[in-house]
Design a protein around this motif. Structure first.
Motif, short mmCIF file in Angstrom:
data_model
loop_
_atom_site.label_atom_id
_atom_site.label_comp_id
_atom_site.label_asym_id
_atom_site.label_seq_id
_atom_site.Cartn_x
_atom_site.Cartn_y
_atom_site.Cartn_z
N LYS A 100 -5.32 -5.96 5.19
CA LYS A 100 -5.54 -6.45 3.83
C LYS A 100 -7.00 -6.89 3.65
O LYS A 100 -7.66 -6.54 2.65
CB LYS A 100 -4.59 -7.60 3.54
N LEU A 132 0.83 -1.20 0.00
CA LEU A 132 0.00 0.00 0.00
C LEU A 132 0.87 1.26 0.00
O LEU A 132 0.51 2.28 -0.60
CB LEU A 132 -0.93 -0.01 1.21
N PHE A 155 -3.17 7.52 2.21
CA PHE A 155 -3.54 6.83 0.97
C PHE A 155 -4.95 7.23 0.58
O PHE A 155 -5.83 7.37 1.43
CB PHE A 155 -3.48 5.32 1.14
N SER A 193 1.12 5.41 -1.92
CA SER A 193 0.73 6.36 -0.88
C SER A 193 1.77 7.45 -0.70
O SER A 193 2.88 7.38 -1.24
CB SER A 193 0.53 5.62 0.45
#
Length: 640
Positions: free
Chosen positions: A471, A307, A517, A311
């Motif tokens: 997740k 991620l 993010f 981000s």
């Protein structure tokens, strides 16, 4: 001569000496079990620390034994009788046993707090109803603590009984009583001097800060201290007091306590989801260690790392406190924890401007989620102060089948509950999730045993589980309509166990990841921030991103603005620490006591007074100005 009680005085001195002897033993054991965190270069350095620790031992021992000393010397004729001596034995060992045990608790507690036990622990404990479970679990996980405590207490009792007082009856009661009064007066003076740390009227009683006078780096102060001293010295303390170092104009021009970030046309307003991840230190994540050059580095957060590539991440970020509740005040309200925590102070219950109040003002639905029993960690109370409209805890989850047996609902199911609850809300909303599972006693659900990397630390496996829970949350959330216009924030509340020497360094014990993010490209949340950042920057960054466009009270800065003026602030519970420009400053509330090059993260080479430069002189003034503004706003209730 018998009537002036020399036998009793000598025996009392012996019994108090035993306390000093055993405090030195527990000091060594404390260091031995934490030697990976507290570096001492030589035997002579250790003995120097132990010697200087005697003054702090005196305070703790005399606090605990004041009643015993009085009962030993009070002239009541029966002092030497066996039943009275037996009574004294129990007074002595009950009081000393409890106080001595605090030091053994720090064998383990220090690894998580990086600070000696203080009454701040009570502010956390009073909100918990599982302390018995935590204690029993800790005992089973660390039997050596109980073993050494029992061995040393038995040995202490054995030595105590080796010197006995022979029963005697005073023959000349005038001499007996008059000499006893003189002895009590002299003893009282010695006890007061011992508790204060010296006999000088002009100096204040020694406190935690004074331990730093005798060390080469700040972590060694914890060897000089003992847990009894640090606990008693922080009972009923309120070190919040107004100071005046600079004029208000200097604060306005240099500290900028109010900031405004103007951003046009942020419509529709984005949702905000903040994950405050329990103990999720920077050390555990590969994405935040690309530039640390740690040999054979291992990451335990594969989803978090993936991620991060999509981000905006701050790879040089720090926590502003040491405990979970400190993380909450720092992240949401931009209020750090100094030597005394704001959240445990008499000033916490006041109107506070925060990301909660800002989003409430803009019509957001605001919620706080924590899978523990409602009220745990003080989150419910502080959440009410901040103005959250909704609180979701173990009660609202309403399924104890997913309870981990210790702290709360396992992260995976509670994160799913989080996503589904958000899906029922009307946008825009602001929601904060404080995770639970990456916490002592470092367990994962039975069905996931063996799924995650264990690593050399106990915490590595549950960190992997929390990463997996994130997740699964995203797999659920990305299918929901609110997802596409949401800004997600990720930050640890504080650090925890340490595997790599780089993170044993004093400042890096506060190193946490900060990540923004959004699947919506218009917020442009990509890239890496390498200059120092902190938890306090999250609130102004979010106020900027959502287009609040009004002044906010903030000691942080927006990380997506052109504002590059930072002052990173935290405290190791002994002194306050500032990162300003090229230097790190240590400040005791009165004076700057140390200046270190920013590369000297272990604070080993104090250059205060050795190198003079306009930047250092300005930095010293900035520390004082910031502290002055902080105290003024907290005490005079100007945090709104």
């Amino acid at each position: 001569m018998k009537d002036i009680r020399l036998q009793e005085i000598a025996t009392l001195a012996y019994r108090i000496f035993l306390a000093f002897f055993f405090y030195q033993i527990v000091r060594f054991l404390f260091w031995f079990f934490n030697k990976d965190l507290i570096k001492i270069d030589s035997v002579s350095d250790y003995f120097s620390l132990a010697y200087h620790g005697t003054a702090f031992d005196s305070t703790g021992i005399l606090y605990v034994n004041a009643l015993f000393i009085l009962l030993s010397l009070v002239p009541i004729v029966i002092n030497t009788k066996k039943y009275y001596q037996k009574f004294l034995f129990w007074v002595y060992f009950v009081m000393n046993g409890i106080a001595y045990g605090m030091n053994f608790g720090d064998f383990v507690y220090y690894k998580f707090s990086q600070a000696r036990l203080t009454t701040a622990a009570l502010h956390v404990a009073k909100h918990e109803n599982n302390l018995g479970k935590v204690f029993i679990t800790s005992v089973f996980e660390h039997p050596f603590v109980i073993f050494w405590f029992l061995v040393l207490m038995f040995f202490w009792a054995y030595l105590y009984k080796k010197v006995k007082i022979n029963e005697m009856k005073p023959k000349n009661k005038w001499i007996y009583f008059s000499s006893s009064i003189v002895t009590l007066c002299i003893t009282a003076i010695l006890v007061v001097g011992g508790i204060r740390g010296d006999f000088k009227h002009s100096t204040r009683p020694i406190n935690l800060v004074d331990a730093n006078k005798f060390v080469k780096n700040p972590t060694q102060a914890n060897v000089v201290l003992n847990s009894t001293f640090s606990f008693f010295r922080t009972i009923d303390t309120n070190n919040f007091e107004e100071v005046h170092f600079v004029d208000e104009q200097f604060i306005h021009e240099n500290i900028h306590p109010y900031k405004i970030y103007l951003r046009e046309n942020v419509e529709p307003k984005p949702n905000i989801v903040i994950f405050i991840l329990e103990s999720f230190a920077k050390e555990y994540s590969g994405a935040f260690n690309k530039n640390t050059k740690i040999k054979d580095f291992v990451s335990y957060t594969p989803f978090f790392d993936s991620l991060a590539t999509k981000s905006l991440i701050a790879t040089n970020a720090f926590a502003n406190g040491r405990q979970s509740i400190h993380g909450m005040s720092s992240v949401l309200a931009g209020i750090p924890s100094l030597t005394d925590a704001f959240t445990g102070s008499p000033y916490a219950n006041q109107k506070i401007q925060s990301i909660v109040s800002v989003t409430n003002e803009l019509g957001y639905d605001t919620s706080f989620f924590h899978g523990a029993p409602n009220g745990s960690m003080g989150f419910l109370g502080f959440g009410n102060i901040l103005g959250f409209q909704h609180y979701y805890g173990k009660t609202e989850y309403n399924n104890d089948a997913d309870f981990d047996g210790m702290w709360g609902i396992w992260d995976e199911p509670f994160f799913q509950f989080f996503a589904k609850t958000l899906d029922r809300k009307k946008s825009p909303f602001m929601a904060t999730m404080f995770s639970v599972s990456s916490h002592h006693p470092f367990k994962v659900p039975e069905k996931y045993k063996g799924k995650f990397k264990k690593g050399p630390l106990e915490i590595h496996e549950p960190v992997g589980y929390t990463d997996y829970s994130l997740k699964k949350f995203f797999e659920t959330a990305e299918k929901m309509p609110w997802y596409s216009n949401t800004i997600f924030v990720f930050v640890a509340d504080h650090t925890n166990q340490i595997a790599y020497p780089e993170y044993e360094k004093a400042m890096n014990r506060f190193a946490v990841p900060i990540m923004f993010f959004s699947p919506n490209p218009k917020y442009n949340l990509h890239g890496e921030i390498t200059e120092p950042a902190q938890q306090m920057d999250i609130y102004p960054t979010l106020a900027d991103l959502i287009g609040y466009n009004k002044p906010i009270r903030s000691w942080g800065r927006s990380l997506v603005s052109a504002d590059k003026n930072y002052m990173v602030v935290n405290s190791d519970s002994i002194q306050n620490q500032f990162i300003i420009g090229n230097y790190i400053y240590r400040f005791d509330g009165k004076e700057v006591t140390g200046v270190f090059d920013i590369a000297d993260k272990n604070l080993e080479k104090n250059i205060l007074g050795k190198i003079k430069s306009p930047e250092i002189e300005k930095g010293i003034l900035l520390c004082k100005a910031w502290y002055q503004d902080y105290m003024n706003r907290v005490i005079n209730r100007k945090l709104d």
